[in-house]
Design a protein around this motif. Structure first.
Motif, PDB file in Angstrom:
ATOM      1  N   LEU A 136       0.809  -1.220   0.081  1.00  0.00           N
ATOM      2  CA  LEU A 136       0.003   0.025   0.067  1.00  0.00           C
ATOM      3  C   LEU A 136       0.939   1.163  -0.061  1.00  0.00           C
ATOM      4  O   LEU A 136       0.505   2.132  -0.664  1.00  0.00           O
ATOM      5  CB  LEU A 136      -0.996   0.019   1.178  1.00  0.00           C
ATOM      6  N   ASP A 137       1.804   1.217   0.779  1.00  0.00           N
ATOM      7  CA  ASP A 137       2.848   2.522   0.871  1.00  0.00           C
ATOM      8  C   ASP A 137       3.233   2.664  -0.555  1.00  0.00           C
ATOM      9  O   ASP A 137       3.518   3.867  -0.978  1.00  0.00           O
ATOM     10  CB  ASP A 137       3.903   2.202   1.893  1.00  0.00           C
ATOM     11  N   ALA A 138       3.881   1.575  -1.175  1.00  0.00           N
ATOM     12  CA  ALA A 138       4.470   1.830  -2.559  1.00  0.00           C
ATOM     13  C   ALA A 138       3.389   2.471  -3.391  1.00  0.00           C
ATOM     14  O   ALA A 138       3.709   3.326  -4.440  1.00  0.00           O
ATOM     15  CB  ALA A 138       4.891   0.500  -3.135  1.00  0.00           C
ATOM     16  N   ALA A 139       2.091   1.739  -3.472  1.00  0.00           N
ATOM     17  CA  ALA A 139       1.075   2.137  -4.521  1.00  0.00           C
ATOM     18  C   ALA A 139       0.712   3.704  -4.019  1.00  0.00           C
ATOM     19  O   ALA A 139       0.574   4.397  -5.193  1.00  0.00           O
ATOM     20  CB  ALA A 139      -0.224   1.152  -4.185  1.00  0.00           C
ATOM     21  N   VAL A 140       0.797   4.105  -2.826  1.00  0.00           N
ATOM     22  CA  VAL A 140       0.064   5.464  -2.733  1.00  0.00           C
ATOM     23  C   VAL A 140       1.547   6.385  -3.177  1.00  0.00           C
ATOM     24  O   VAL A 140       1.027   7.312  -3.676  1.00  0.00           O
ATOM     25  CB  VAL A 140       0.016   5.645  -1.041  1.00  0.00           C
ATOM     26  N   ARG A 141       2.745   6.031  -2.993  1.00  0.00           N
ATOM     27  CA  ARG A 141       3.639   7.001  -3.212  1.00  0.00           C
ATOM     28  C   ARG A 141       3.744   7.204  -4.851  1.00  0.00           C
ATOM     29  O   ARG A 141       3.952   8.324  -5.401  1.00  0.00           O
ATOM     30  CB  ARG A 141       5.109   6.406  -2.749  1.00  0.00           C
ATOM     31  N   HIS A 142       3.652   6.113  -5.528  1.00  0.00           N
ATOM     32  CA  HIS A 142       3.582   5.851  -6.984  1.00  0.00           C
ATOM     33  C   HIS A 142       2.313   6.714  -7.616  1.00  0.00           C
ATOM     34  O   HIS A 142       2.728   7.565  -8.573  1.00  0.00           O
ATOM     35  CB  HIS A 142       4.023   4.749  -7.391  1.00  0.00           C
ATOM     36  N   ILE A 143       1.307   6.380  -6.972  1.00  0.00           N
ATOM     37  CA  ILE A 143      -0.082   7.258  -7.596  1.00  0.00           C
ATOM     38  C   ILE A 143       0.135   8.799  -7.314  1.00  0.00           C
ATOM     39  O   ILE A 143       0.013   9.632  -8.046  1.00  0.00           O
ATOM     40  CB  ILE A 143      -1.100   6.510  -7.017  1.00  0.00           C
ATOM     41  N   HIS A 144       0.735   9.004  -6.077  1.00  0.00           N
ATOM     42  CA  HIS A 144       1.196  10.589  -5.881  1.00  0.00           C
ATOM     43  C   HIS A 144       1.833  11.147  -6.770  1.00  0.00           C
ATOM     44  O   HIS A 144       1.529  12.179  -7.292  1.00  0.00           O
ATOM     45  CB  HIS A 144       1.447  10.600  -4.547  1.00  0.00           C
ATOM     46  N   GLU A 145       3.072  10.333  -7.072  1.00  0.00           N
ATOM     47  CA  GLU A 145       3.874  10.848  -8.117  1.00  0.00           C
ATOM     48  C   GLU A 145       3.540  11.230  -9.607  1.00  0.00           C
ATOM     49  O   GLU A 145       3.636  12.167 -10.098  1.00  0.00           O
ATOM     50  CB  GLU A 145       5.313   9.869  -8.197  1.00  0.00           C
ATOM     51  N   VAL A 146       2.566  10.190  -9.910  1.00  0.00           N
ATOM     52  CA  VAL A 146       2.027  10.102 -11.252  1.00  0.00           C
ATOM     53  C   VAL A 146       0.951  11.110 -11.436  1.00  0.00           C
ATOM     54  O   VAL A 146       1.045  12.231 -12.428  1.00  0.00           O
ATOM     55  CB  VAL A 146       1.830   8.779 -11.746  1.00  0.00           C
ATOM     56  N   PHE A 147       0.196  11.454 -10.518  1.00  0.00           N
ATOM     57  CA  PHE A 147      -0.841  12.310 -10.780  1.00  0.00           C
ATOM     58  C   PHE A 147      -0.706  13.802  -9.949  1.00  0.00           C
ATOM     59  O   PHE A 147      -1.604  14.531 -10.269  1.00  0.00           O
ATOM     60  CB  PHE A 147      -2.379  11.720 -10.105  1.00  0.00           C
ATOM     61  N   ASP A 148       0.319  13.551  -9.172  1.00  0.00           N
ATOM     62  CA  ASP A 148       0.711  14.931  -8.315  1.00  0.00           C
ATOM     63  C   ASP A 148      -0.511  15.334  -7.620  1.00  0.00           C
ATOM     64  O   ASP A 148      -0.779  16.725  -7.736  1.00  0.00           O
ATOM     65  CB  ASP A 148       1.250  16.135  -9.342  1.00  0.00           C
ATOM     66  N   GLY A 149      -1.112  14.603  -6.878  1.00  0.00           N
ATOM     67  CA  GLY A 149      -2.423  15.073  -6.204  1.00  0.00           C
ATOM     68  C   GLY A 149      -2.400  14.197  -4.929  1.00  0.00           C
ATOM     69  O   GLY A 149      -1.437  13.581  -4.517  1.00  0.00           O
ATOM     70  N   GLN A 150      -3.542  14.410  -4.269  1.00  0.00           N
ATOM     71  CA  GLN A 150      -3.653  13.721  -3.180  1.00  0.00           C
ATOM     72  C   GLN A 150      -4.177  12.214  -3.205  1.00  0.00           C
ATOM     73  O   GLN A 150      -5.248  11.861  -3.816  1.00  0.00           O
ATOM     74  CB  GLN A 150      -4.665  14.407  -2.077  1.00  0.00           C
ATOM     75  N   VAL A 151      -3.653  11.497  -2.383  1.00  0.00           N
ATOM     76  CA  VAL A 151      -3.878  10.199  -2.411  1.00  0.00           C
ATOM     77  C   VAL A 151      -4.144   9.583  -0.939  1.00  0.00           C
ATOM     78  O   VAL A 151      -3.348   9.775  -0.148  1.00  0.00           O
ATOM     79  CB  VAL A 151      -2.644   9.103  -3.019  1.00  0.00           C
ATOM     80  N   VAL A 152      -5.140   8.882  -0.945  1.00  0.00           N
ATOM     81  CA  VAL A 152      -5.597   8.201   0.271  1.00  0.00           C
ATOM     82  C   VAL A 152      -6.082   6.686  -0.073  1.00  0.00           C
ATOM     83  O   VAL A 152      -6.760   6.617  -1.103  1.00  0.00           O
ATOM     84  CB  VAL A 152      -6.555   8.924   1.246  1.00  0.00           C
ATOM     85  N   VAL A 153      -5.705   5.709   0.912  1.00  0.00           N
ATOM     86  CA  VAL A 153      -6.222   4.399   0.760  1.00  0.00           C
ATOM     87  C   VAL A 153      -7.263   4.133   1.909  1.00  0.00           C
ATOM     88  O   VAL A 153      -6.928   4.472   2.828  1.00  0.00           O
ATOM     89  CB  VAL A 153      -5.142   3.384   0.839  1.00  0.00           C
TER      90      VAL A 153
END
Length: 173
Positions: A136-153
């Motif tokens: 989950l930590d890796a997914a949140v970090r990468h999604i945040h980098e790609v979309f440059d937005g707020q990410v929450v699981v």
């Protein structure tokens, strides 16, 4: 930008000065038109669609004013020049449209390349991590980098209500 719109008349003036120099050597009207269209191309490459449309219009007016008899007026002695003006304007507009499309395609291609690289990095990391929290930590970090937005699981808690898991990427605390 304003600078691009100011650049358009300067490039047309430079092209016109070059065309005037060539006119002294009797290069022919077709070559003079090409020099003026070269100025339009330079504006399209450097300034974008709006400034290049202005440059196209200014080039037609400049050709009329400087090279069509009677010179130094906007009067047209031969109506056949109206076709020349129309073709010159059309070529300038087509050039500006093609350059604008090329720029858009290049930007789209760069964005697609960034997304593909990010997805590849995500898939490599997800394949190598162990455990739900690391995943989950890796997914949140990468999604945040790609979309440059707020990410929450959101995960269900003990009472089956959703609650945020871990740190919320992109949110200021």
């Amino acid at each position: 930008s304003l600078r691009s719109y100011l650049w358009a008349p300067l490039m047309v003036a430079l092209a016109a000065a070059s065309a005037l120099a060539l006119d002294q050597m009797t290069f022919g009207e077709a070559n003079l038109i090409m020099v003026l269209l070269l100025g339009v191309l330079a504006v399209a490459l450097g300034g974008g669609r709006g400034p290049s449309i202005i440059a196209s219009l200014l080039s037609v007016l400049t050709f009329n004013f400087l090279f069509v008899e009677p010179r130094l007026t906007f009067a047209v002695g031969d109506t056949r020049y109206l076709i020349t003006f129309a073709v010159m304007l059309a070529v300038g507009l087509v050039v500006s449209t093609l350059v604008a499309r090329f720029r858009l395609q290049a930007a789209t291609s760069r964005a697609r390349e960034r997304r593909t690289a990010a997805l590849y990095a995500l898939s490599r990391e997800l394949a190598s991590v162990r455990g739900l929290e690391n995943l989950l930590d890796a997914a949140v970090r990468h999604i945040h980098e790609v979309f440059d937005g707020q990410v929450v699981v959101l995960l269900p808690n003990a009472s089956d209500r959703l609650q945020p898991w871990g740190a919320v990427a992109g949110w200021a605390k």
